[in-house]
Motif scaffolding. Structure first.
Motif, mmCIF file in Angstrom:
data_model
loop_
_atom_site.group_PDB
_atom_site.id
_atom_site.type_symbol
_atom_site.label_atom_id
_atom_site.label_comp_id
_atom_site.label_asym_id
_atom_site.label_seq_id
_atom_site.Cartn_x
_atom_site.Cartn_y
_atom_site.Cartn_z
ATOM 1 N N TYR A 37 0.844 -1.113 0.128
ATOM 2 C CA TYR A 37 -0.320 -0.066 -0.017
ATOM 3 C C TYR A 37 0.736 1.254 0.128
ATOM 4 O O TYR A 37 2.191 1.245 0.203
ATOM 5 C CB TYR A 37 -0.959 0.236 1.196
ATOM 6 N N GLU A 46 -3.428 3.810 0.207
ATOM 7 C CA GLU A 46 -4.344 3.063 -0.740
ATOM 8 C C GLU A 46 -3.544 2.017 -1.406
ATOM 9 O O GLU A 46 -2.349 1.835 -1.345
ATOM 10 C CB GLU A 46 -4.421 4.108 -2.030
ATOM 11 N N LEU A 47 -4.376 1.009 -1.782
ATOM 12 C CA LEU A 47 -3.750 -0.250 -2.291
ATOM 13 C C LEU A 47 -2.660 0.130 -3.563
ATOM 14 O O LEU A 47 -3.260 0.752 -4.328
ATOM 15 C CB LEU A 47 -4.896 -1.292 -2.819
ATOM 16 N N VAL A 48 -1.696 -0.780 -3.543
ATOM 17 C CA VAL A 48 -0.782 -0.563 -4.906
ATOM 18 C C VAL A 48 -1.038 -2.022 -5.727
ATOM 19 O O VAL A 48 -1.314 -1.957 -6.579
ATOM 20 C CB VAL A 48 0.557 -0.399 -4.385
ATOM 21 N N THR A 58 -3.349 -8.862 -7.301
ATOM 22 C CA THR A 58 -4.378 -7.585 -7.524
ATOM 23 C C THR A 58 -3.551 -6.340 -7.633
ATOM 24 O O THR A 58 -2.645 -6.062 -6.810
ATOM 25 C CB THR A 58 -5.192 -7.554 -6.288
ATOM 26 N N TYR A 59 -4.041 -5.307 -8.673
ATOM 27 C CA TYR A 59 -3.178 -4.240 -8.813
ATOM 28 C C TYR A 59 -4.272 -2.973 -8.819
ATOM 29 O O TYR A 59 -5.405 -3.116 -9.219
ATOM 30 C CB TYR A 59 -2.566 -4.068 -10.173
ATOM 31 N N ALA A 60 -3.832 -1.831 -8.438
ATOM 32 C CA ALA A 60 -4.543 -0.570 -8.481
ATOM 33 C C ALA A 60 -4.507 -0.398 -9.753
ATOM 34 O O ALA A 60 -3.548 -0.518 -10.621
ATOM 35 C CB ALA A 60 -4.033 0.519 -7.635
ATOM 36 N N ASP A 61 -5.551 0.231 -10.439
ATOM 37 C CA ASP A 61 -5.705 0.848 -11.769
ATOM 38 C C ASP A 61 -4.447 1.948 -12.057
ATOM 39 O O ASP A 61 -3.971 1.801 -13.131
ATOM 40 C CB ASP A 61 -6.689 1.651 -12.108
ATOM 41 N N SER A 62 -3.999 2.534 -11.037
ATOM 42 C CA SER A 62 -3.001 3.814 -11.427
ATOM 43 C C SER A 62 -1.734 3.056 -11.503
ATOM 44 O O SER A 62 -0.798 3.537 -12.213
ATOM 45 C CB SER A 62 -2.871 4.401 -10.115
ATOM 46 N N LYS A 64 -1.338 -0.552 -12.678
ATOM 47 C CA LYS A 64 -1.431 -1.655 -13.534
ATOM 48 C C LYS A 64 -0.714 -1.317 -15.073
ATOM 49 O O LYS A 64 -0.952 -0.428 -15.566
ATOM 50 C CB LYS A 64 -2.905 -2.000 -13.869
#
Length: 117
Positions: A37, A46-48, A58-62, A64
């Motif tokens: 994070y 926030e999640l990374v 799992t990836y954050a859209d930012s 990915k």
């Protein structure tokens, strides 16, 4: 108890790359999720990216398409390769560990990533 030790943060120019590492030690068994994070000044954590012991990512859209999370189960270590870094990636990055058997969460001390423009 689980202890997390992070490494690999630093200062990098925009477009550059960094690799973060997080080694877990202590009472480790069963299924778990590890990941990263981040928290930028004035913003919420926030999640990374995360990866389960079964290899589900799992990836954050930012991030990915620019980052790859991987793990070495034998070393209880998770890695985050970040490429094409942007100034908005600047934050303190925290290693995260979730133990499925008891539902406990653990956090590393954080490592600073600064991306200059």
């Amino acid at each position: 108890q689980v202890q997390l030790v992070e490494s690999g943060g630093g200062l990098v120019q925009a477009g550059g790359s960094l690799r973060l590492s997080c080694a877990a030690s202590g009472t480790i068994f069963g299924a778990m999720t590890m990941g990263w994070y981040r928290q930028a000044p004035g913003k919420q954590r926030e999640l990374v990216a995360t990866i389960t012991s079964g290899g589900i990512r799992t990836y954050a859209d930012s991030v990915k398409g620019r980052s790859i999370i991987s793990r070495d189960n034998a070393k209880n270590t998770v890695y985050l390769q970040m490429n094409s870094l942007k100034p908005e990636d600047t934050a303190v990055y925290y290693c995260y560990y979730y133990a499925s058997y008891d539902g406990r969460q653990y956090w590393g001390q954080g490592t600073q990533v600064t991306v200059s423009s």
